[in-house]
Design an enzyme around this catalytic site. Structure first.
Site, PDB file in Angstrom:
ATOM      1  N   ASP A 294       1.895 -21.628 -17.602  1.00  0.00           N
ATOM      2  CA  ASP A 294       2.683 -22.738 -18.142  1.00  0.00           C
ATOM      3  C   ASP A 294       4.163 -22.391 -17.989  1.00  0.00           C
ATOM      4  O   ASP A 294       4.522 -21.643 -17.082  1.00  0.00           O
ATOM      5  CB  ASP A 294       2.296 -23.012 -19.597  1.00  0.00           C
ATOM      6  CG  ASP A 294       2.483 -24.481 -19.985  1.00  0.00           C
ATOM      7  OD1 ASP A 294       3.636 -24.953 -19.958  1.00  0.00           O
ATOM      8  OD2 ASP A 294       1.497 -25.164 -20.309  1.00  0.00           O
ATOM      9  N   HIS A 317       5.169 -23.061 -14.725  1.00  0.00           N
ATOM     10  CA  HIS A 317       5.689 -24.425 -14.722  1.00  0.00           C
ATOM     11  C   HIS A 317       7.209 -24.468 -14.728  1.00  0.00           C
ATOM     12  O   HIS A 317       7.797 -25.523 -14.945  1.00  0.00           O
ATOM     13  CB  HIS A 317       5.142 -25.201 -15.924  1.00  0.00           C
ATOM     14  CG  HIS A 317       3.671 -25.484 -15.851  1.00  0.00           C
ATOM     15  ND1 HIS A 317       2.998 -26.255 -16.779  1.00  0.00           N
ATOM     16  CD2 HIS A 317       2.724 -25.096 -14.947  1.00  0.00           C
ATOM     17  CE1 HIS A 317       1.720 -26.325 -16.452  1.00  0.00           C
ATOM     18  NE2 HIS A 317       1.532 -25.626 -15.349  1.00  0.00           N
TER      19      HIS A 317
END
Length: 444
Positions: A294, A317
């Protein structure tokens, strides 16, 4: 630590003053948006257009240089990578978890020994600084535990030389599914990752995530390491891997220095943010290396005066402000500097994400000196963020995004759109500036 609540306010007051007198509704969009390779002006709402092209570059540079946040080398004591050092010799005041019968074989439960060792050093009021040591070449199996302060000593140190491994049995987290290792209300606290590892043992949690298996319910999983309500905190050389969810979180903390943190987990592991900052002020994140599933770094509500310097990010991310404003909540994030980063193979680059229906602001944010390699959505503001199975209904309110500066961001994009500003119709982005952007789409 820095006490600079106005460091960016002054800067953005200067640059915004030149913008406020313009009527962007009436100007052609092409005259407003900097011609960045890969940018799509048609993707921007017609009201978006506060990129200051006309201000002289040298004037802007001078203002920026004089007012940006700085950190001094002498503020960072021992900014070393401990994994290349031998075991330091014991010193007066040191207590080992093995003094309280921790076995370190990776099978027996060492939680109680850790509790007793912490209670011993936290209650120490001698003139010698207390130090808790997790010995090297051992693996300590530990269930959820809270290291509770305040402690009697003026300062306290934790040295991690061995491995601390989490229980992966959800039943052990029935009293608190949000935390595994929780450091709560500790002042003048130093954590040294001297070649040791904190292992969240998160594979079981990932497999049971609704993001991996849609037949599973969406539930929370523990954060591996949480520092909550800690003041004057220094975390050096910490290695954290395979977190159940987030790896390291700083919450409601003030004056934090995090140096050389290394985060490692699978790029497909769900919600495994590397470093998370919430409701905290005066936080420096220096030279982290983050590989996760993430956000490499996520900065959310209540965060102010945050620096992230010399960041290595990917997979993951990217570096994110937010998400903010979920469930119609109010959010406030201000004075953030990301200065120097290498982002590789991530889903996003530098991102600001807010939900419709929220309120508050994300303001005075600088992303500069960033190199990207094969990064999707390198520069993105999304005021219509929606991370749920069902579509999000259009809302009339939004978190205001204003005074954002992108400078010296170069490299290759995995998406044709290198710059995306998906701004709110009712509370549009304001004061967005770009300088020295050179991002090129690289087809696979």
């Amino acid at each position: 630590m820095l006490q600079q609540s106005l460091f960016l306010f002054l800067f953005f007051t200067l640059i915004s003053s030149s913008l406020c007198g313009s009527s962007f509704q009436d100007e052609p969009l092409a005259n407003l948006v900097e011609h960045t390779p890969g940018s799509d002006p048609s993707a921007y709402p017609s009201f978006f257009g506060t990129i200051d092209k006309d201000r002289p570059a040298d004037d802007l540079e001078a203002s920026f240089t004089s007012l940006q946040m700085k950190y001094e080398a002498d503020q960072i004591t021992e900014p070393r990578r401990y994994d290349h050092l031998g075991t330091p010799g014991s010193s007066p005041g040191e207590v080992s978890v093995e003094d309280f019968r921790a076995e370190g074989y990776g099978e027996s439960d060492d939680t109680e020994a850790f509790k007793k060792a912490w209670d011993e050093i936290c209650s120490s009021d001698t003139d010698v600084q207390p130090v808790l040591v997790v010995p090297k070449n051992k693996k300590y199996y530990v269930k959820p535990i809270t290291f509770l302060g305040p402690c009697k000593s003026d300062s306290i140190t934790l040295k991690i030389l061995g491995t601390i491994e989490a229980s992966n049995d959800p039943a052990h987290y029935k009293n608190d599914r949000y935390h595994w290792l929780l450091f709560y209300n500790i002042n003048n606290f130093k954590v040294e990752g001297q070649g040791g590892t904190i292992d969240g043992n998160g594979k079981t949690w990932w497999e049971n995530s609704c993001k991996i298996n849609s037949s599973k319910p969406c539930t929370v999983a523990p954060t591996a390491v949480t520092f909550f309500q800690c003041h004057d905190l220094k975390v050096y050389g910490l290695n954290v891997q395979n977190a159940q969810e987030m790896h390291v979180s700083f919450e409601q903390s003030v004056n934090v220095q995090a140096v050389n943190i290394v985060v490692t987990s699978s790029g497909t592991s769900p919600n495994t943010d590397g470093i998370h900052v919430a409701l905290s002020e005066n936080v420096q994140i220096i030279s982290p290396i983050i590989k996760a599933g993430d956000d490499c770094i996520s900065i959310v509500n209540g965060s102010k005066n945050i620096e992230a310097i010399d960041v290595t990010c990917g997979p993951g991310h990217g570096i994110s402000i937010g998400s903010l404003g979920a469930k119609k909540s109010e959010a406030q994030v201000s004075n953030v500097l990301v200065n120097g980063a290498k982002i590789t193979g991530t889903m996003n680059g530098v991102r600001i994400k807010t939900w419709q229906g929220g309120s508050g602001y994300a303001e005075n944010i600088i992303f500069q000196n960033i190199k990207m390699d094969n990064v999707g959505n390198p520069i993105i503001i999304d005021q219509n963020y929606c991370d749920q199975k069902t579509p999000c209904n259009e809302q009339s309110s939004a978190v205001q995004v204003r005074n954002i500066f992108y400078k010296n961001i170069t490299g290759t994009s995995a998406t044709k759109m290198t710059t995306t500003f998906n701004c709110s119709k009712t509370f549009p982005c304001e004061g967005i500036m770009q300088q020295g952007i050179d991002l090129v789409y690289k087809a696979k």
